[in-house]
Design a protein around this motif. Sequence first.
Motif, PDB file in Angstrom:
ATOM      1  N   LYS A 238       0.817  -1.217   0.000  1.00 17.77           N
ATOM      2  CA  LYS A 238       0.000   0.000   0.000  1.00 17.77           C
ATOM      3  C   LYS A 238       0.846   1.262   0.000  1.00 17.77           C
ATOM      4  O   LYS A 238       0.440   2.297  -0.544  1.00 17.77           O
ATOM      5  N   ALA A 239       2.053   1.192   0.562  1.00 16.81           N
ATOM      6  CA  ALA A 239       2.879   2.386   0.701  1.00 16.81           C
ATOM      7  C   ALA A 239       3.499   2.822  -0.619  1.00 16.81           C
ATOM      8  O   ALA A 239       3.648   4.014  -0.873  1.00 16.81           O
ATOM      9  N   ASN A 240       3.879   1.854  -1.472  1.00 14.07           N
ATOM     10  CA  ASN A 240       4.607   2.229  -2.694  1.00 14.07           C
ATOM     11  C   ASN A 240       4.099   1.574  -3.968  1.00 14.07           C
ATOM     12  O   ASN A 240       4.629   1.829  -5.052  1.00 14.07           O
ATOM     13  N   GLY A 241       3.098   0.708  -3.858  1.00 13.40           N
ATOM     14  CA  GLY A 241       2.535   0.077  -5.045  1.00 13.40           C
ATOM     15  C   GLY A 241       3.336  -1.073  -5.608  1.00 13.40           C
ATOM     16  O   GLY A 241       3.003  -1.600  -6.673  1.00 13.40           O
ATOM     17  N   GLU A 242       4.411  -1.510  -4.919  1.00  9.29           N
ATOM     18  CA  GLU A 242       5.220  -2.633  -5.403  1.00  9.29           C
ATOM     19  C   GLU A 242       4.422  -3.927  -5.340  1.00  9.29           C
ATOM     20  O   GLU A 242       3.755  -4.228  -4.349  1.00  9.29           O
ATOM     21  N   GLY A 243       4.508  -4.724  -6.428  1.00  9.36           N
ATOM     22  CA  GLY A 243       3.901  -6.043  -6.401  1.00  9.36           C
ATOM     23  C   GLY A 243       4.579  -6.915  -5.358  1.00  9.36           C
ATOM     24  O   GLY A 243       5.808  -6.915  -5.244  1.00  9.36           O
TER      25      GLY A 243
ATOM     26  N   ILE B  40      -5.602  -5.891  -4.512  1.00 11.41           N
ATOM     27  CA  ILE B  40      -5.452  -5.779  -3.068  1.00 11.41           C
ATOM     28  C   ILE B  40      -4.189  -5.003  -2.714  1.00 11.41           C
ATOM     29  O   ILE B  40      -3.129  -5.207  -3.327  1.00 11.41           O
ATOM     30  N   GLU B  41      -4.289  -4.133  -1.727  1.00 15.24           N
ATOM     31  CA  GLU B  41      -3.131  -3.427  -1.184  1.00 15.24           C
ATOM     32  C   GLU B  41      -3.023  -3.754   0.308  1.00 15.24           C
ATOM     33  O   GLU B  41      -3.993  -3.591   1.053  1.00 15.24           O
TER      34      GLU B  41
ATOM     35  N   GLY C 251       9.611   0.743  -8.558  1.00 13.77           N
ATOM     36  CA  GLY C 251       9.500   2.185  -8.404  1.00 13.77           C
ATOM     37  C   GLY C 251       8.217   2.545  -7.685  1.00 13.77           C
ATOM     38  O   GLY C 251       7.164   1.936  -7.915  1.00 13.77           O
ATOM     39  N   ASN C 252       8.287   3.523  -6.830  1.00  4.83           N
ATOM     40  CA  ASN C 252       7.142   3.942  -6.022  1.00  4.83           C
ATOM     41  C   ASN C 252       6.081   4.585  -6.914  1.00  4.83           C
ATOM     42  O   ASN C 252       6.335   5.607  -7.543  1.00  4.83           O
ATOM     43  N   SER C 253       4.902   3.980  -6.972  1.00  2.43           N
ATOM     44  CA  SER C 253       3.829   4.515  -7.819  1.00  2.43           C
ATOM     45  C   SER C 253       2.887   5.437  -7.054  1.00  2.43           C
ATOM     46  O   SER C 253       1.888   5.899  -7.614  1.00  2.43           O
TER      47      SER C 253
END
Length: 780
Positions: A33-38, A96-97, A232-234
């Motif tokens: 949830k913080a950076n969108g990384e899979g 899901i995050e 990369g942080n999305s």
Amino acid sequence: MKKLYLMLLLLIGTGASLLAQQKFTINGHIRDKANGEGMIGATIYIPEISSGATTNVYGFYSITLPAGDYTLVFRSLGYVTLEQKISLNGNTKLEIELEEEKSTLEEVVVTGERVDANVKSMEMSVNKLEMKTIQRMPALLGEVDVIRSIQLLPGVSTVGEGASGFNVRGGGVDQNLILLDESPVYNSSHLFGFFSVFNPDAVKDVKLIKGGIPAQYGGRLSSLLDVRMKDGNSKELSGTGGVGTVSSRLSVEAPIIKDKSSFILAGRRSYADLFLKLSPDENLRENAAYFYDLSAKVNYKLNDRNTFYLSGYFGKDVFKFADLFKMSWGNYTSTIRWNHLFSERLFANFTGIYSNYDYLLGSNLSSQGFEWKSNIINWSPKVDLAYYLNTNNTLTFGASAIFYTFKPGDISVTSDSFFNAYQAPWQYGREYAAYVDNEQKIGTRLSLQYGLRVSAFDYQGPRTVYDYVGVTGQRKRPVNPRTFEKGESIAFYPNVEPRISANIATDNNSSIKASYNRMVQYIHLISNTTAASPLDIWQPSTNNIKPERADQWVLGYFRNFQDNRFETSVEGYYKTMSNQIDYINGAQLLLNDSLEGDLLYGKGRSYGLEFFAKKNTGALTGWISYTLSRSERQIEGINQGNWYRAKYDKTHNLSVVGIYELNERWSFSGNFTYSTGVVTTFPNARWEYEGITIPYNTNDVRNNFRVPAYHRLDLAATLQNKPRKNWDSNWVFSIYNVYARKNAYSIYFRQNADNPTNTEAVRLAILGIFVPAVTYNFNF
């Protein structure tokens, strides 16, 4: 009317029955949830069926179920568990995050994997290290290092400080497939092995597979080291960095289009050469010794079914000693990927790969000016597909091709140099592979993963090739020359590589796992030194050099204790190898057009037991690993045809890692490692030539002696600074080799200076002192 009513009820009942039998698919991604990384290896558990699934390396999952009501539990250790109830009456997409858990001191964890993954998953002989764990461990000169960290795991060793690469289960450094975002890395070291090429700020996931290797992977005999870069942080702009004793680093990541596209850019450079330029000695100012690397990645989500990635790595080491000597080597890799969802169950990844490893050796002296350049270049297209058949079967299949160009040496000279210009003939090869693999659950206790990989290597022209004749164990002469045109096949080697693994759950906390692998290797590192160096050359399989092949059997027992707080395992392995390469005494490896005449071939075997115990949670975490092993070779023309110990054979290898969180600001860590010394060949006689005494061996033995045992203690302390707005930082204080052990890198022989008639043995230690370091790290 009554008949019509009964018919209507029958139709309704039939429709309900058909609906109950109909199946639908739930799929999507699980992201941080913080950076969108899979999130790799996150789990989806469904209590109603006592089963579930895990995400792939892109965070994707897919589950097919009959229509009905279900509870989905999304988990990853270190993150808040999320439950979601659904009524499944059609294909459903769930993105899901998960939010990182704000842990108290008692809940510190050393892994982001599912808590019981070591017992329940199909994976065996697999070790994963979170970057958070690696960053807490003591490091040489404060440089957090992926390669040095995996050397503390069971079955992994090195021949000593200053040695490039690592050895796995008795194999050579070239028998490890090292991938950075799926692109091969041919030299994983900076500064002759002191540091690895992987910038820790750019790495998301590190996985080492030593056995039970899926059919998707091939081309090496011993292991796969799969390193994945951050996407990369999305969500927002962020960055990390540090200033250390040897180098400084900085990474920046940010969304290009929020939740749709993002990038990461990470750079690192050492600066010893900058201090040399401040020296009052003009000669020192002419010297250089530094390394740098740059990692970059960008991604773009076109829609729910298509995502694109482009990543690259560029790194180099440079050494220069005035005009007398210069040397450099580096890796350049790039990967372009397209993730495509054909349907709710069929996930595809199309990849294009480029890799270039080069080195240079030269001198600027007017009478000796030359530059020697060498490269290994490859291009590779590949496709990998995963079909989520049902909750009990996941089918993966795909194909790949690798186009190799080997440039052993191009020498250019200055106009007044006494050297001659020269170009060693280039070599070309193509490697092809196709595979199919299925992971299957049979009941609640048995899981299988089985697959088949079919591979082939085509050695191609233009090239003039020879046969070699002569006495085995001595240099052979080339005969029967044949010339092949560009693209013409010189030698073609097809191979079938079966793979199978099994997991038998003995209860909820333990399992027995077994696996069999056949692996084939078509390219070889030519080195007759104990440790590989940047100047060693890569050689394809030819009409004389056959592909290496290995068969490995593994059996292991895995058990967790105290609600997965502790995990333990013991694994036994036995590996046989064919077409192993060694060298005649006095072999000439560099710029030798008749190199194949100096090579010898035979077989190898390695076997051992690996013990592993890890504490996952609490203020004190860490692990203990111990390996008892043997690695041997039998080469015709060496050691009178008898078995002898391979140069990376180590009987005992012990590592202890501890991380202690004292409070919110202070944490401490320590590593201790002990291993049997490496083997070497000692002389039993000597002869004199023009007053010079030369030791040599008269009975053709190989590796008949061991250097003293290797052991070392490292310590580190981390002080977390008080956080400021959008800025966190810490200081890391470390000591490498605390008690200044003079570990022997090698032992060589020379004449005694006081009595030239005597020969003395000399221990060479690369680091015989304790090495303190201070590093300042920050993130924003």
